[in-house]
Design an enzyme around this catalytic site. Structure first.
Site, short mmCIF file in Angstrom:
data_model
loop_
_atom_site.label_atom_id
_atom_site.label_comp_id
_atom_site.label_asym_id
_atom_site.label_seq_id
_atom_site.Cartn_x
_atom_site.Cartn_y
_atom_site.Cartn_z
N CYS A 384 20.73 -133.77 49.31
CA CYS A 384 19.51 -133.24 48.70
C CYS A 384 18.29 -134.04 49.16
O CYS A 384 17.89 -133.91 50.30
CB CYS A 384 19.64 -133.17 47.19
SG CYS A 384 18.62 -131.87 46.50
N HIS A 510 24.55 -130.14 46.50
CA HIS A 510 25.26 -131.30 45.94
C HIS A 510 26.77 -131.10 46.00
O HIS A 510 27.36 -130.59 45.04
CB HIS A 510 24.86 -131.51 44.47
CG HIS A 510 23.44 -131.93 44.30
ND1 HIS A 510 23.07 -133.23 44.10
CD2 HIS A 510 22.29 -131.21 44.29
CE1 HIS A 510 21.75 -133.30 43.98
NE2 HIS A 510 21.26 -132.08 44.09
N GLU A 512 29.01 -133.22 45.63
CA GLU A 512 29.71 -134.09 44.68
C GLU A 512 30.10 -133.36 43.38
O GLU A 512 31.08 -133.71 42.74
CB GLU A 512 28.88 -135.34 44.37
CG GLU A 512 27.61 -135.15 43.54
CD GLU A 512 26.37 -134.75 44.35
OE1 GLU A 512 26.53 -134.24 45.47
OE2 GLU A 512 25.25 -134.95 43.83
N1 GLN Z 1 13.18 -133.91 44.80
C1 GLN Z 1 13.79 -133.05 45.77
C2 GLN Z 1 13.55 -131.58 45.45
O1 GLN Z 1 13.21 -131.24 44.33
C3 GLN Z 1 15.29 -133.33 45.88
C4 GLN Z 1 16.06 -133.05 44.64
C5 GLN Z 1 17.41 -133.70 44.59
O2 GLN Z 1 17.70 -134.64 45.33
N2 GLN Z 1 18.27 -133.22 43.68
O3 GLN Z 1 13.71 -130.74 46.30
#
Ligand code: GLN
Length: 544
Positions: A384, A510, A512
């Site tokens: 992310c 994600h 995970e």
């Molecule tokens: N802050 C970034 C976004 O909103 C990444 C979010 C995250 O790592 N879950 O796109």
């Protein structure tokens, strides 16, 4: 089977006793005996969901397929049971009140005064029974957050009392998780705090059926007799839960203590088969007898609190077992990356994971780390924000777009290689408004991602507002950072990988959240394998 049976898990004496792990372990045993079991967590705080909470407050925010932002205990439930949870599995006081207030505004209470009893308690009872009424489960385990006696838990305890009465004998039971402290000065385990917390529960009209006693030392027979007598439970219903070296031992420990059998007896359910834990124990065996070890750096800004990255740490355990490798995670604070940290620390690691996150703090450290990893061929997984930082690093240092940034960090940047998604542009409310939950991703053939997943269409969970800016895609890809996974409907970039690097992958989603004991996540499995290969190559090179 006729009707769903309910198990309520309450906590006494202290918080952080591990109600989630006990609930997940019991569910695992019941599932392994052939019962369709699910778990639900009721959280007494006023936030509508943990999505707006800083990880320092409450640990990681876990995301389900249906896009619910939930308590991290749901992660344990999924990892233990290998069954998806959903919004219905996590309810907070905020959500309960929000829904009661909305009903009041719609005029559904017909002019009545809306009160904690019966309106709030009715709403809680409805939420508890939602999963049971779906017909999908034989047993629903409901974990009540907080500790008995807390002001904010009272409506939940009252709802449980009413439900116990409505459901009748053998259809619902209460398991009370408590602490038996060891007083070193006296050299003794003490039962008095437990007696008091059982009494507090009784004052609310609830009798504990089973006591699960967290302890650092074995409970003697005498102590078990005493607990049974003074806490009004059967002797067989005093269950010891001694400190474990891994949470994955707890189902077997509960099996040895007979928690599943006493539960089934109280619910008047047949024992069915002996719990089938063959695969579970195979995993445990591999986890406990690794043939190798790798050291992986976790670069993030919440590293002081390991619960912030719970699912990542657990995914490493699953992937480690799959590779028969012990994964030792080294925490590296992204705010304090210096040239010394790069040379003395990062250079000696076998791989680096750059963590998800929000906001500006620590991002320059992440970018510098990624540059070092890229230039030195160290295996890299970016999740992310970690993937977004890899794109920024590449744009700055390979394309020469020195001011490349994400508009999250600098809204006026001249090179917004990461930008707010269109669908996010008009959103003003913070809660529950990110791009959440499961989305499809088409994986390009002949990519590393394709070799890892072995599929061309995957589904992964998301939690973000910003995306890889398509305007820069051609240029970035031409220079060697390929977009190998795209959302099939919107074209949004989901996976990037470096063409001329042994193992460098960033994912917008994600992985995970979807790793379980039964199904370790392929990306984590492949990453751990890559770190092991890298380590072997390094030591061969030094020997040569
Ligand atoms: N802050 C970034 C976004 O909103 C990444 C979010 C995250 O790592 N879950 O796109």
């Amino acid at each position: 089977m006729a009707d769903t049976k309910y198990i309520f898990v309450t906590g006494g004496v202290s918080s952080s006793l591990g109600k989630g792990i006990i609930a997940a372990s019991l569910a695992k045993l019941l599932q392994a005996r052939g019962y369709k079991t699910t778990i639900q967590k009721l959280d007494p705080y006023i936030n509508v969901d943990p999505g707006t909470l800083n990880p320092y407050e409450h640990g990681e925010c876990y995301v389900t397929d249906d896009g619910a932002e939930t308590d991290l205990d749901l992660g344990h439930y999924e990892r233990f049971l290998n069954v998806n949870t959903s919004q219905a599995n996590n309810v907070t006081t905020g959500r309960i009140y929000q829904s009661v207030i909305e009903k009041e505004r719609r005029g559904e209470f017909l002019g009545k005064t809306v009160q904690v009893v019966p309106h709030i308690t009715n709403e809680i009872k409805e939420r508890i029974q939602l999963l049971g009424k779906s017909g999908d489960f034989d047993i629903v385990i409901t974990e009540i957050g907080g500790t008995v006696g807390d002001i904010e838990s009272l409506p939940y305890i009252e709802a449980v009392r009413q439900l116990m009465w409505e459901l009748g004998d053998n259809n619902a039971i209460v398991i009370h998780l408590t602490l038996i402290p060891f007083l070193s000065a006296a050299g003794e385990l003490k039962t008095k705090p437990t007696q008091h917390s059982v009494k507090t529960l009784m004052e609310s009209g609830i009798k504990a059926d089973i006591l699960v006693c967290r302890t650092e030392h074995e409970l003697s027979d005498d102590l078990r007799d005493k607990l049974a007598l003074f806490c009004n439970v059967k002797r067989e219903a005093v269950i010891q839960s001694i400190d474990a070296s891994t949470i994955y031992d707890v189902p077997n420990m509960m099996l040895d203590e007979g928690l599943d059998l006493v539960t089934l007896k109280k619910l008047a359910l047949p024992e069915q088969q002996e719990p089938n834990l063959v695969n579970w124990n195979k995993f445990l065996d591999r986890h406990k007898n690794p043939k190798n070890e790798v050291h992986i750096g976790l670069v993030g800004k919440y590293v002081e609190l390991q619960d912030s990255y719970k699912s990542i740490l657990e995914a490493f355990i699953h992937a480690g077992a799959a590779n028969e490798v012990k994964v030792t995670v080294e925490y590296i604070h992204s705010e304090y990356i210096t040239e010394k940290v790069l040379k003395d620390k990062i250079a000696n690691l076998d791989g680096i994971l750059v963590a998800p996150g929000f906001g500006e703090r620590g991002i320059e450290g992440k970018i510098r780390t990624i540059q070092y990893i890229r230039e030195n061929n160290i295996p890299f997984l970016g999740i992310c924000l970690g993937m977004q930082m890899a794109v920024i690093e590449f744009a700055r240092n390979v394309l020469g777009l020195k001011e490349a940034n994400s508009t999250e960090m600098n809204s006026g940047t001249v090179h917004p290689v990461i930008d707010l998604m269109d669908e996010q542009k008009d959103i003003t409310h913070m809660g529950g408004t990110m791009r959440l939950g499961a989305w499809k991703c088409a994986v390009k053939e002949d990519s590393m991602a394709h070799r890892i997943y072995g599929e061309t269409l995957i589904s992964e969970r998301h939690r973000h507002r910003y995306e890889f800016n398509d305007k820069y895609r051609k240029e970035i890809e031409a220079a060697g950072l390929k977009a190998t996974g795209l959302n099939p409907d919107t074209g949004l970039v989901e996976i990037v990988e470096l063409a001329d690097h042994p193992w460098f992958i960033g994912v917008q989603y994600h992985p995970e959240y979807k790793s379980t004991v039964a199904n370790p996540h392929p990306l984590f499995v492949a990453f751990v394998e890559a770190t092991l290969n890298y380590k072997t190559q390094k030591s061969n090179a030094t020997l040569a």
